[in-house]
Design an enzyme around this catalytic site. Structure first.
Site, PDB file in Angstrom:
ATOM      1  N   ALA A  58     -34.849   0.134  58.201  1.00 41.89           N
ATOM      2  CA  ALA A  58     -35.348   1.493  58.369  1.00 41.89           C
ATOM      3  C   ALA A  58     -35.187   1.863  59.837  1.00 41.89           C
ATOM      4  O   ALA A  58     -35.127   0.988  60.706  1.00 41.89           O
ATOM      5  CB  ALA A  58     -36.814   1.565  57.953  1.00 41.89           C
ATOM      6  N   GLY A 112     -35.313  -3.007  55.713  1.00 41.28           N
ATOM      7  CA  GLY A 112     -35.106  -2.068  54.605  1.00 41.28           C
ATOM      8  C   GLY A 112     -33.707  -2.149  54.028  1.00 41.28           C
ATOM      9  O   GLY A 112     -33.496  -1.812  52.854  1.00 41.28           O
ATOM     10  N   GLU A 123     -33.866  -4.945  51.640  1.00 39.32           N
ATOM     11  CA  GLU A 123     -34.687  -4.484  50.503  1.00 39.32           C
ATOM     12  C   GLU A 123     -33.905  -3.520  49.614  1.00 39.32           C
ATOM     13  O   GLU A 123     -34.001  -3.568  48.389  1.00 39.32           O
ATOM     14  CB  GLU A 123     -35.962  -3.818  51.034  1.00 39.32           C
ATOM     15  CG  GLU A 123     -36.914  -4.836  51.663  1.00 39.32           C
ATOM     16  CD  GLU A 123     -38.048  -4.194  52.449  1.00 39.32           C
ATOM     17  OE1 GLU A 123     -37.785  -3.288  53.264  1.00 39.32           O
ATOM     18  OE2 GLU A 123     -39.211  -4.592  52.234  1.00 39.32           O
ATOM     19  N   GLU A 150     -38.888  -7.733  60.122  1.00 38.26           N
ATOM     20  CA  GLU A 150     -39.946  -6.784  60.500  1.00 38.26           C
ATOM     21  C   GLU A 150     -41.039  -7.411  61.351  1.00 38.26           C
ATOM     22  O   GLU A 150     -41.620  -6.775  62.219  1.00 38.26           O
ATOM     23  CB  GLU A 150     -40.579  -6.178  59.227  1.00 38.26           C
ATOM     24  CG  GLU A 150     -39.682  -5.234  58.443  1.00 38.26           C
ATOM     25  CD  GLU A 150     -38.838  -5.917  57.382  1.00 38.26           C
ATOM     26  OE1 GLU A 150     -38.625  -7.159  57.462  1.00 38.26           O
ATOM     27  OE2 GLU A 150     -38.395  -5.217  56.450  1.00 38.26           O
TER      28      GLU A 150
HETATM   29  N1  DAK Z   1     -33.220   1.439  63.588  1.00 38.30           N
HETATM   30  C1  DAK Z   1     -32.687   2.272  64.521  1.00 38.30           C
HETATM   31  N2  DAK Z   1     -31.576   1.996  65.221  1.00 38.30           N
HETATM   32  C2  DAK Z   1     -30.975   0.808  64.995  1.00 38.30           C
HETATM   33  C3  DAK Z   1     -31.478  -0.122  64.064  1.00 38.30           C
HETATM   34  C4  DAK Z   1     -32.660   0.246  63.312  1.00 38.30           C
HETATM   35  N3  DAK Z   1     -33.187  -0.560  62.363  1.00 38.30           N
HETATM   36  N4  DAK Z   1     -30.664  -1.203  64.047  1.00 38.30           N
HETATM   37  C5  DAK Z   1     -29.703  -0.959  64.968  1.00 38.30           C
HETATM   38  N5  DAK Z   1     -29.874   0.246  65.533  1.00 38.30           N
HETATM   39  C6  DAK Z   1     -29.068   0.891  66.562  1.00 38.30           C
HETATM   40  C7  DAK Z   1     -29.293   0.242  67.921  1.00 38.30           C
HETATM   41  O1  DAK Z   1     -30.437   0.781  68.538  1.00 38.30           O
HETATM   42  C8  DAK Z   1     -28.009   0.650  68.649  1.00 38.30           C
HETATM   43  O2  DAK Z   1     -28.125   1.995  69.060  1.00 38.30           O
HETATM   44  P1  DAK Z   1     -27.548   2.481  70.503  1.00 38.30           P
HETATM   45  O3  DAK Z   1     -28.227   1.649  71.508  1.00 38.30           O
HETATM   46  O4  DAK Z   1     -26.064   2.205  70.424  1.00 38.30           O
HETATM   47  O5  DAK Z   1     -27.884   3.940  70.547  1.00 38.30           O
HETATM   48  C9  DAK Z   1     -26.958   0.586  67.556  1.00 38.30           C
HETATM   49  O6  DAK Z   1     -27.688   0.676  66.307  1.00 38.30           O
HETATM   50  C10 DAK Z   1     -26.190  -0.717  67.549  1.00 38.30           C
HETATM   51  O7  DAK Z   1     -27.126  -1.789  67.524  1.00 38.30           O
HETATM   52  P2  DAK Z   1     -27.097  -2.994  68.594  1.00 38.30           P
HETATM   53  O8  DAK Z   1     -26.501  -2.564  69.901  1.00 38.30           O
HETATM   54  O9  DAK Z   1     -28.459  -3.590  68.606  1.00 38.30           O
HETATM   55  O10 DAK Z   1     -26.053  -3.983  67.889  1.00 38.30           O
HETATM   56  P3  DAK Z   1     -26.012  -5.571  67.958  1.00 38.30           P
HETATM   57  O11 DAK Z   1     -24.754  -5.957  67.264  1.00 38.30           O
HETATM   58  O12 DAK Z   1     -26.226  -6.066  69.362  1.00 38.30           O
HETATM   59  O13 DAK Z   1     -27.257  -6.099  67.105  1.00 38.30           O
HETATM   60  C11 DAK Z   1     -28.727  -6.106  65.130  1.00 38.30           C
HETATM   61  C12 DAK Z   1     -27.282  -5.842  65.718  1.00 38.30           C
HETATM   62  C13 DAK Z   1     -28.712  -5.672  63.679  1.00 38.30           C
HETATM   63  C14 DAK Z   1     -29.024  -7.613  65.216  1.00 38.30           C
HETATM   64  C15 DAK Z   1     -29.761  -5.316  65.979  1.00 38.30           C
HETATM   65  O14 DAK Z   1     -29.326  -3.962  66.051  1.00 38.30           O
HETATM   66  C16 DAK Z   1     -31.140  -5.330  65.378  1.00 38.30           C
HETATM   67  O15 DAK Z   1     -31.859  -6.316  65.527  1.00 38.30           O
HETATM   68  N6  DAK Z   1     -31.542  -4.219  64.734  1.00 38.30           N
HETATM   69  C17 DAK Z   1     -32.885  -4.057  64.215  1.00 38.30           C
HETATM   70  C18 DAK Z   1     -33.067  -4.852  62.959  1.00 38.30           C
HETATM   71  C19 DAK Z   1     -34.477  -4.689  62.410  1.00 38.30           C
HETATM   72  O16 DAK Z   1     -35.483  -5.052  63.063  1.00 38.30           O
HETATM   73  N7  DAK Z   1     -34.584  -4.181  61.171  1.00 38.30           N
HETATM   74  C20 DAK Z   1     -35.860  -4.007  60.513  1.00 38.30           C
HETATM   75  C21 DAK Z   1     -36.400  -2.640  60.816  1.00 38.30           C
HETATM   76  S1  DAK Z   1     -37.995  -2.361  60.052  1.00 38.30           S
HETATM   77  C22 DAK Z   1     -40.654   1.244  53.646  1.00 38.30           C
HETATM   78  C23 DAK Z   1     -39.308   1.082  53.488  1.00 38.30           C
HETATM   79  C24 DAK Z   1     -38.604   0.343  54.390  1.00 38.30           C
HETATM   80  C25 DAK Z   1     -39.204  -0.202  55.505  1.00 38.30           C
HETATM   81  C26 DAK Z   1     -40.553  -0.024  55.674  1.00 38.30           C
HETATM   82  C27 DAK Z   1     -41.289   0.709  54.757  1.00 38.30           C
HETATM   83  N8  DAK Z   1     -41.425   1.990  52.701  1.00 38.30           N
HETATM   84  C28 DAK Z   1     -40.773   2.415  51.419  1.00 38.30           C
HETATM   85  C29 DAK Z   1     -42.809   2.232  52.863  1.00 38.30           C
HETATM   86  C30 DAK Z   1     -38.366  -0.960  56.414  1.00 38.30           C
HETATM   87  C31 DAK Z   1     -38.663  -1.352  57.658  1.00 38.30           C
HETATM   88  C32 DAK Z   1     -37.590  -1.933  58.463  1.00 38.30           C
HETATM   89  O17 DAK Z   1     -36.476  -2.068  58.047  1.00 38.30           O
END
Ligand code: DAK
Length: 262
Positions: free
Chosen positions: A69, A113, A116, A136
Site C-alpha cells: 500500500a 498489500g 496480500e 509492515e
Molecule cells: N509506498 C509508496 N512508495 C513506495 C513504496 C510504497 N509501499 N514502495 C516503493 N515506493 C517508492 C519509493 O519511495 C521510491 O520512490 P522515489 O524515491 O523514487 O520517489 C520508488 O518507489 C522506488 O523505490 P526504492 O528506491 O525504494 O527502490 P529499491 O529497489 O531501492 O527498493 C523496495 C525496493 C521494495 C525494497 C523498497 O521500495 C521498499 O522497501 N518499499 C516499501 C515496502 C513496504 O514496506 N511495503 C509495505 C507497505 S504497508 C489494508 C490494505 C493493505 C494494507 C493495509 C491495510 N486494508 C484493506 C485495511 C497494506 C499495507 C502495506 O502494504
C-alpha cells in the site's frame, strides 16, 4: 504510456478471451493507492461481467508486482481517519466477489498489500525474480488486507510468523516450496506462461470453472462435512448442463469438446 493506473487488455485467440490487467504505477513500484484500487475494482467487476472473458490475469512490472500500500498516502492518517472511513476496505474487497478465475502473474516485489493482493487471487504464477514479504512490521503496523489470515493458510504458522514478525522477504523458490505459489517460470516467460494457463481455463466450460472455484474457496470457510456437501450439490447440478453432456460425449467420441458455457 497510458495515464491509467490499471491497463486493461484482452489477450488470447479463443472464443472467450483473457482479461489482462496490468498495475501501472511503475515509478512507485506499483504502490497501491486508493485511485489504483478503485480502477482495479472497476476493471475486475467489468471483466467478471463480460461474457467474452473466461479468465483474468493481474500482473505488474518486471521490477514489482506491487511493493505494498502507498506509504506516502498512509503516513499522515490518524486512527479516526482510518476507522471512520473504513480505510481502503471498500475497494480492496472487490477481488473477493469475482467469480471467474483470477491468476496473479508476479515478477519482482510483492510486498505488504502487494503480497496480500496476490494471495487474494486464485493462484500465483511467479517469475524466478519474484520476492514475497509482509514487511509492515518494519514501519510500525501489521498486515491489514488479510496477510495474517491468508499467509498461514498457504504456508503454515511457523513460516508466517517468521515473515510477519521479522518482515523478511522470501524468494520465488522458497515461496514455491512453501506452497504460496503454484509454479515458477523464467522471468522472460512469465507473460507467455500466465497467458497459456489463462487460455487453457478460457477453453473450458465456464459454469464448471466457476463452480470449481467456489468449491475450493468454500474449503477455507466451512468444516469438512459442510464443504463436502457443498461440493456434492454443485457436482450434481453440473449434470443439468449442456457442457457436461458435450464434455463426456466428446471424450467418448475422441474429439475436442465444444463448450457453450451453458
Ligand atoms: N509506498 C509508496 N512508495 C513506495 C513504496 C510504497 N509501499 N514502495 C516503493 N515506493 C517508492 C519509493 O519511495 C521510491 O520512490 P522515489 O524515491 O523514487 O520517489 C520508488 O518507489 C522506488 O523505490 P526504492 O528506491 O525504494 O527502490 P529499491 O529497489 O531501492 O527498493 C523496495 C525496493 C521494495 C525494497 C523498497 O521500495 C521498499 O522497501 N518499499 C516499501 C515496502 C513496504 O514496506 N511495503 C509495505 C507497505 S504497508 C489494508 C490494505 C493493505 C494494507 C493495509 C491495510 N486494508 C484493506 C485495511 C497494506 C499495507 C502495506 O502494504
Amino acid at each position: 504510456m497510458s495515464d491509467s493506473l490499471v491497463l486493461v487488455e484482452r489477450r488470447g485467440d479463443g472464443e472467450r478471451r483473457v482479461a489482462w490487467l496490468t498495475l501501472n504505477r511503475p515509478k512507485q513500484l506499483n504502490a497501491l493507492n486508493d485511485a489504483l484500487m478503485d480502477e482495479l475494482g472497476a476493471a475486475l467487476r467489468a471483466m467478471d461481467a463480460d461474457e467474452g472473458v473466461g479468465c483474468i490475469v493481474v500482473t505488474g512490472s518486471e521490477k514489482a508486482f506491487a511493493a505494498g500500500a502507498d506509504i506516502s498516502a498512509m503516513a499522515k492518517y490518524e486512527f479516526m481517519d482510518v476507522y471512520k472511513r473504513d480505510f481502503i476496505t471498500r475497494n480492496w474487497e472487490t477481488m473477493r466477489s469475482v467469480r471467474k478465475p483470477v491468476i496473479a502473474a508476479v515478477a519482482g516485489f510483492a510486498l505488504g498489500g502487494g503480497c496480500e493482493l496476490a494471495m487474494m487471487c486464485d493462484f500465483i504464477i511467479a517469475a524466478d525474480s519474484a520476492r514475497f514479504g509482509q514487511p509492515e512490521i518494519k514501519i510500525g503496523i501489521i498486515p491489514g488486507a488479510g496477510g495474517t489470515q491468508r499467509l498461514p493458510r498457504a504456508v503454515g504458522k511457523s513460516k508466517t510468523m517468521d515473515m510477519v514478525l521479522t518482515g523478511r522477504m522470501m524468494d520465488a523458490a522458497e515461496a514455491e516450496r512453501a506452497g504460496l505459489v503454484s509454479r515458477i517460470v523464467p522471468a522472460d516467460r512469465l507473460q507467455a506462461e500466465a497467458l497459456a494457463a489463462a487460455e487453457a481455463i478460457c477453453a473450458l466450460s465456464g459454469p464448471s470453472v466457476m463452480m470449481a472455484k467456489e468449491c475450493v474457496n468454500r474449503s477455507f470457510e466451512a468444516g469438512l462435512s459442510d464443504g463436502l456437501m457443498y461440493e456434492r450439490r454443485l457436482f450434481h447440478s453440473l449434470f443439468a448442463t449442456q457442457d457436461q453432456k458435450e464434455g463426456m460425449d466428446a471424450f467418448l467420441a475422441k474429439r475436442k469438446p465444444s463448450f457453450r458455457n451453458a
